[in-house]
Scaffold this active site. Structure first.
Site, PDB file in Angstrom:
ATOM      1  N   ALA A 102       0.769   2.379   7.557  1.00 42.41           N
ATOM      2  CA  ALA A 102       1.062   3.693   8.118  1.00 42.41           C
ATOM      3  C   ALA A 102      -0.207   4.512   8.323  1.00 42.41           C
ATOM      4  O   ALA A 102      -0.169   5.614   8.828  1.00 42.41           O
ATOM      5  CB  ALA A 102       2.028   4.457   7.206  1.00 42.41           C
ATOM      6  N   ASN A 140       0.821  -1.200   0.000  1.00 43.38           N
ATOM      7  CA  ASN A 140       0.000   0.000   0.000  1.00 43.38           C
ATOM      8  C   ASN A 140       0.864   1.261   0.000  1.00 43.38           C
ATOM      9  O   ASN A 140       0.974   1.935  -1.023  1.00 43.38           O
ATOM     10  CB  ASN A 140      -0.937  -0.026   1.209  1.00 43.38           C
ATOM     11  CG  ASN A 140      -1.984   1.064   1.155  1.00 43.38           C
ATOM     12  OD1 ASN A 140      -1.877   2.015   0.402  1.00 43.38           O
ATOM     13  ND2 ASN A 140      -3.011   0.942   1.969  1.00 43.38           N
ATOM     14  N   ASP A 141       1.483   1.539   1.122  1.00 40.95           N
ATOM     15  CA  ASP A 141       2.213   2.801   1.233  1.00 40.95           C
ATOM     16  C   ASP A 141       3.371   2.906   0.242  1.00 40.95           C
ATOM     17  O   ASP A 141       3.708   3.991  -0.213  1.00 40.95           O
ATOM     18  CB  ASP A 141       2.741   2.976   2.655  1.00 40.95           C
ATOM     19  CG  ASP A 141       1.596   3.006   3.666  1.00 40.95           C
ATOM     20  OD1 ASP A 141       0.543   3.567   3.320  1.00 40.95           O
ATOM     21  OD2 ASP A 141       1.762   2.461   4.765  1.00 40.95           O
ATOM     22  N   VAL A 142       3.967   1.777  -0.125  1.00 39.06           N
ATOM     23  CA  VAL A 142       5.142   1.834  -0.996  1.00 39.06           C
ATOM     24  C   VAL A 142       4.769   2.107  -2.454  1.00 39.06           C
ATOM     25  O   VAL A 142       5.645   2.245  -3.298  1.00 39.06           O
ATOM     26  CB  VAL A 142       5.978   0.536  -0.919  1.00 39.06           C
ATOM     27  CG1 VAL A 142       6.507   0.321   0.487  1.00 39.06           C
ATOM     28  CG2 VAL A 142       5.200  -0.667  -1.389  1.00 39.06           C
ATOM     29  N   VAL A 143       3.458   2.161  -2.771  1.00 35.38           N
ATOM     30  CA  VAL A 143       3.057   2.514  -4.136  1.00 35.38           C
ATOM     31  C   VAL A 143       2.235   3.797  -4.143  1.00 35.38           C
ATOM     32  O   VAL A 143       1.546   4.101  -5.101  1.00 35.38           O
ATOM     33  CB  VAL A 143       2.242   1.378  -4.802  1.00 35.38           C
ATOM     34  CG1 VAL A 143       3.121   0.166  -5.041  1.00 35.38           C
ATOM     35  CG2 VAL A 143       1.026   0.991  -3.973  1.00 35.38           C
TER      36      VAL A 143
END
Lengths: 101, 474
Positions: free
Chosen positions: B433, B392-395
């Site tokens: 996050a 999620n957060d890394v994209v």
């Protein structure tokens, strides 16, 4: 040189060595490296063994030493084996895909 | 007898050399495994050197045997049984035990130590060993509990109250440490033990799960420091070198991880959970999203069938669903169909940098197909289909464009550059996050709701029923 200054030199040089040793690590290896370094920090086994060796038959010292030896060895044995398990997957992968292509 | 005195010293020197080579070798893929063996060998040598140096009574041997059997067997079993997904927790557990070992040694020397008052250096070393050992132990156990989901983040730890509590504990540690030399085995020692243990808990508890790998890495560095301090306590130079090396190397690794996550060490340690600050920006619930397109596994399968180049972006959700093997099946099928498949690995994919590589390696994904962020990012514009699985957060494209986002500045996988993006996710809940993801609302993005494994198996059966990969059944 007194034993203390010598020990402090050892501390300093060891720290500098540690800072230099892992400059560039591919992210792939961060987890195994952390796990491997963690296993090495179990080197406290040496302190546990020394404690047992110098116990002079005092049972509380023997028990404490044995207990700490157990904890440290759990860290060492578990740490090295689990690191090897992770790294074995990487190397196995290489040979196999090499053969398939 | 000079030769006999020299032998243990030589063994120690060789052990240090091998340890250094081991740590160095661990940072290269081709040498990592043998380097690990080398480090283990070095450890064995060091123990051997100590044992021949030190005459031991039969009674001592008995207690050594007991400790060895218990610790060794437990370590053996744990290392073999633990699932790869639980690796961060496992490292935390091992690490905590290493800290505990240093703590026990220092306690032993302090309470039952050799006759007479120990010298100043010994006293200082005992204080450091107890303090760092106890923090390492309790901090690591809390970290493990949080990663396992056994321990929640209590509300009060997110308020400034926790700083007060931790400062009070730190002061208690200091009082104990200063009073210690007067009475080695007295109450100051126990004050130090209890306060350091509580401080370890108090410092780790407020930290959010996403930052936990950094904490574990830092605690790993501490356990090196604890080992070095124990080295001063028992007067072992080998222990001092090895502890210092691990302490320093752990610090570097911690720094590398912080950089990858775009977090500063200070904000990890004192900033509280990231989710708390983020909820201001959009909330963790579905309410924040307005333009979501969802689609079925069938539509996704059709897109895959037509694609020439597919990139999978695996995240921790994939590992939780134990879907690595299903993913490998799917990519084999697509490869047989002539599709070019690769995997984009963010430096902090999974719960720890490099964790995802381990998990995919376990599922037999060829090493060359795992592409790191810098390699894959320029490739996204010519990628037909990206499938995001439990990441999620890394994209999140906001990390590049929205300076108000808490993620702003974090290097991300630029999947929004691809022609089509499918995001496999259980629900629209926020990421680890706790931040809204702008990717989900882009026109080229479609959500496939469901458990990663179920969706992948659905895709597999859809593709098979379309006849994909039938002729080239390699």
């Amino acid at each position: 040189m007194s034993a203390l200054t010598q020990a402090l030199w050892v501390l300093l040089l060891g720290s500098l060595l540690g800072l230099e040793l892992i400059g560039k690590v591919p992210p792939t290896l961060h987890t195994p490296l952390m796990s491997g370094a963690n296993a090495i920090s179990g080197i406290t086994v040496l302190a546990s063994l020394t404690l047992i060796g110098q116990a002079n038959g005092q049972v509380p010292l023997l028990v404490l030493g044995s207990l700490s030896l157990g904890f440290a060895l759990f860290n060492v044995v578990g740490g090295f084996l689990v690191t090897d398990r992770m790294l074995a997957m990487f190397s196995r992968k290489k040979t196999r895909s090499g053969g398939a292509r | 007898m000079a030769g006999l005195d020299l032998l243990p010293a030589l063994i120690d020197l060789v052990a240090v050399l091998l340890l250094a080579l081991g740590i160095k070798g661990l940072s290269k893929v081709s040498t990592a495994r043998s380097a690990n063996g080398l480090a283990a060998l070095a450890m064995g040598l060091a123990v051997l050197g100590l044992l021949i140096q030190q005459p031991l009574s039969p009674q001592a041997w008995l207690w050594i045997a007991i400790g060895t059997a218990a610790g060794g067997l437990l370590g053996l079993v744990t290392a073999q049984r633990v699932p790869m997904t639980a690796m961060p927790e496992t490292v935390a557990l091992f690490n905590g035990c290493g800290g505990m070992a240093s703590l026990l040694v220092a306690l032993g020397v302090a309470v039952y130590g050799p006759d007479g008052t120990p010298g100043l250096v010994e006293q200082i070393s005992i204080v450091i060993s107890v303090f760092v050992g106890a923090i390492t132990f309790s901090g690591s156990i809390v970290a493990m509990g949080k990663l396992q989901g056994w321990i929640d983040t209590p509300g009060w730890t997110q308020s400034s109250l926790r700083h007060g509590v931790n400062i009070a504990l730190a002061v208690a540690c200091l009082v104990g440490a200063l009073a210690l030399p007067g009475a080695m085995a007295g109450s100051p020692l126990w004050l130090l033990v209890v306060a350091s243990t509580l401080l370890g808990i108090g410092v780790t508890l407020p930290i959010g799960g996403a930052d936990m790998p950094v904490v574990i890495s830092l605690l790993n560095s501490y356990s090196g420091v604890a080992a070095a301090a124990a080295g001063f306590v028992v007067g072992s130079q080998l222990l001092i070198v090895a502890g210092a090396m691990v302490g320093a190397a752990g610090l570097i690794l911690t720094q590398v991880m912080c950089t990858a996550m775009n977090r500063s060490l200070v904000s990890v340690l004192f900033g509280g959970a990231l989710g708390g600050a983020a909820s201001v920006g959009g909330g963790g619930d579905e309410a924040g999203y307005t333009r979501i397109t969802s689609c079925s596994a069938e539509e996704c399968a059709l897109a895959l069938e037509a694609a020439e180049r597919v990139v999978f972006v695996p995240g921790y959700g994939l590992a939780v669903a134990q879907a690595q093997h299903a993913l490998r099946e799917l990519s084999k099928l697509l490869e047989a169909h002539g599709v070019e498949v690769s995997y984009a690995i963010h430096p902090v994919a999974g719960r720890m940098p490099g964790h995802m590589n381990v998990l995919l390696a376990e599922a037999d994904v060829p090493y060359e197909q795992l592409l790191e962020m810098d390699t894959i990012n320029p490739e996204f514009p010519r990628t037909d289909v990206v499938i995001v699985l439990g990441a999620n957060d890394v994209v999140n494209p906001d990390a590049k464009s929205d300076s108000t986002s808490p993620l702003y500045g974090m290097p991300v996988l630029e999947v929004d550059q691809a022609r089509q993006v499918f995001v496999v996710k259980r629900s629209l809940g926020a990421g680890y996050a706790g931040i809204k993801n702008a990717l989900f609302e882009l026109p080229q993005t479609a959500m496939v709701f469901g458990d990663a494994k179920a969706v992948l198996n659905g895709l597999l059966s859809e593709l098979r029923s379309m006849g994909v990969g039938k002729k080239a059944a390699a």
